[in-house]
Design an enzyme around this catalytic site. Structure first.
Site, PDB file in Angstrom:
ATOM      1  N   CYS A 236     -16.552 -19.132  39.289  1.00  0.00           N
ATOM      2  CA  CYS A 236     -15.966 -20.161  38.411  1.00  0.00           C
ATOM      3  C   CYS A 236     -16.516 -20.095  36.983  1.00  0.00           C
ATOM      4  O   CYS A 236     -15.991 -20.751  36.083  1.00  0.00           O
ATOM      5  CB  CYS A 236     -16.207 -21.535  38.992  1.00  0.00           C
ATOM      6  SG  CYS A 236     -15.637 -21.661  40.691  1.00  0.00           S
TER       7      CYS A 236
ATOM      8  N   HIS B 288     -15.802 -26.429  33.590  1.00  0.00           N
ATOM      9  CA  HIS B 288     -15.057 -25.932  34.747  1.00  0.00           C
ATOM     10  C   HIS B 288     -14.522 -27.135  35.526  1.00  0.00           C
ATOM     11  O   HIS B 288     -15.279 -28.058  35.851  1.00  0.00           O
ATOM     12  CB  HIS B 288     -15.980 -25.081  35.615  1.00  0.00           C
ATOM     13  CG  HIS B 288     -15.446 -24.831  36.985  1.00  0.00           C
ATOM     14  ND1 HIS B 288     -14.145 -24.451  37.210  1.00  0.00           N
ATOM     15  CD2 HIS B 288     -16.030 -24.929  38.214  1.00  0.00           C
ATOM     16  CE1 HIS B 288     -13.952 -24.324  38.510  1.00  0.00           C
ATOM     17  NE2 HIS B 288     -15.072 -24.606  39.132  1.00  0.00           N
TER      18      HIS B 288
ATOM     19  N   ASN C  36      -9.180 -27.108  41.758  1.00  0.00           N
ATOM     20  CA  ASN C  36     -10.206 -26.180  41.269  1.00  0.00           C
ATOM     21  C   ASN C  36      -9.597 -24.772  41.291  1.00  0.00           C
ATOM     22  O   ASN C  36      -9.389 -24.207  42.359  1.00  0.00           O
ATOM     23  CB  ASN C  36     -11.434 -26.281  42.184  1.00  0.00           C
ATOM     24  CG  ASN C  36     -12.546 -25.327  41.772  1.00  0.00           C
ATOM     25  OD1 ASN C  36     -12.313 -24.369  41.034  1.00  0.00           O
ATOM     26  ND2 ASN C  36     -13.738 -25.580  42.262  1.00  0.00           N
TER      27      ASN C  36
END
Ligand code: UT7
Length: 326
Positions: free
Chosen positions: A114, A251, A281
């Site tokens: 990520c 993020h 996500n």
């Protein structure tokens, strides 16, 4: 090394299909209330059967070209940040090179989960500022749905698919990069993994089904503990203050994590951009998708200072401070 680079073009892509909390309720023992309360997520986008990380990456680059009328012929390095490449080899970056027929370019994938997109920008800034490359295409692309176990309710509710792309080019007069901060905590790698060949890590037997395995609680604790410290280090190195930051783009792991990071680091939640609510996500794609939300909502303006901060599997993190000036 002083930066001699700036971001000159931008594009994104998300697949059509939506996976809502109501859909997930029919798949696993969960509820809209639980998901919203713990994550802030309402829906995610899911790649079609015939879509892959490469096709998502290509669509994001097509959007970039459309929005910037930029020529790709003289791109001389392609970096794709991803953990969901369809092949161990060739890389997604090579698929992108083939599709656009870019004649003289390096191409490689970058594995930083990520934190991958900010890692890509950090590397691109270094390559361009050193003079090693002139025009670097940085892509974050993930088909997370292809590696999610849709029977694991603690993980499957989180992830979605998407892609974002930027071009980083030489700019000597008015560079757009003001600092980076990177950290790694390999000991926490076991809290978020997906096996390819390995079956054990540090002597611990892994769930080797090729699907994402996560100890959400541990990742959560690590993120809210370590990211605020990383942000402080980044601002210190750049000689800047949090009040200099126009938009914080963390993020989009989980809205509760973002709220906690903002609270602990003194950054404003109102001045944060997220993609978590409607895209879930999306790992290395989440930062460009959040930024695009901010641009489309008319929030981000040329000249704004952006604090982009990726964190996740590895465990790894990377923050970059950039001026938005397309
Ligand atoms: O991209 C970076 C990588 N990932 C992350 O950043 C994820 C970080 N972690 C998280 O976002 C959170 O830890 C989760 C959203 C994954 C989980 O939230 P949590 O508050 O940490 O929940 P938990 O894992 O501690 O579980 C609490 C309870 C458990 O039940 P018991 O043992 O208290 O009875 C779970 O079984 O919630 C249960 N649970 C669920 N209940 C309904 C777990 N998943 C679900 C679910 N629906 N989907």
């Amino acid at each position: 090394m002083k930066s001699q680079a700036k971001i000159t073009a931008f594009g994104t892509y998300v697949p059509e299909r939506r996976l809502t909390n109501e859909d997930l309720q029919k798949m696993v023992d969960t509820s809209d209330e639980w998901i919203v309360q713990r994550t802030g997520m309402k829906e995610r986008r899911i790649a079609a059967e015939n879509e892959s990380t490469s096709t998502l990456a290509i669509k994001a680059v097509e959007d970039l070209v459309k929005r910037s009328s930029l020529y790709l012929e003289d791109v001389d390095c392609i970096i794709v940040a991803t953990t969901t490449a369809e092949y161990a080899l060739p890389s997604v970056a090579c698929r992108v090179q083939e599709y656009f027929n870019i004649p003289h370019t390096a191409a490689f994938d970058l594995s930083a989960a990520c934190a991958g997109f900010t890692y890509g920008l950090h590397v691109a800034n270094g390559l361009v500022s050193s003079g090693a490359h002139q025009k670097v295409l940085v892509i974050g692309a993930e088909a997370m749905s292809k590696v999610i176990d849709y029977e694991d309710r603690a993980t499957c509710i989180l992830f979605g698919d998407g892609a974002g792309a930027m071009v980083v080019e030489r700019e000597e007069e008015n560079p757009g990069f003001f600092g980076s901060h990177l950290e790694t905590e390999g000991a926490g790698g076991i809290h978020l993994y997906r096996t390819i060949i390995g079956e054990t890590m540090n002597g611990v037997e892994l769930q080797s089904n090729g699907k994402m395995v996560q100890n959400g609680r541990e990742v959560y604790k690590w993120a809210v503990r370590s990211v605020p410290k990383g942000i402080e280090q980044l601002l210190l190195k750049a000689g800047m203050n949090k009040t200099d930051v126009d938009w914080f783009v963390p993020h989009s792991a989980n809205l509760r994590i973002i709220e906690s990071i903002c609270e602990r680091s003194g950054l404003s939640l109102e001045r944060s951009l997220t993609s978590v609510e409607y895209m879930g996500n999306t790992s290395s794609a989440s930062i460009p998708l959040a930024l695009d939300n901010g641009i489309k909502e008319g929030k981000v303006e040329n000249g704004d200072l952006l604090l982009l901060y990726g964190f996740g599997g590895g465990l790894t993190q990377c923050g970059v401070l950039v001026r938005w000036d397309l």
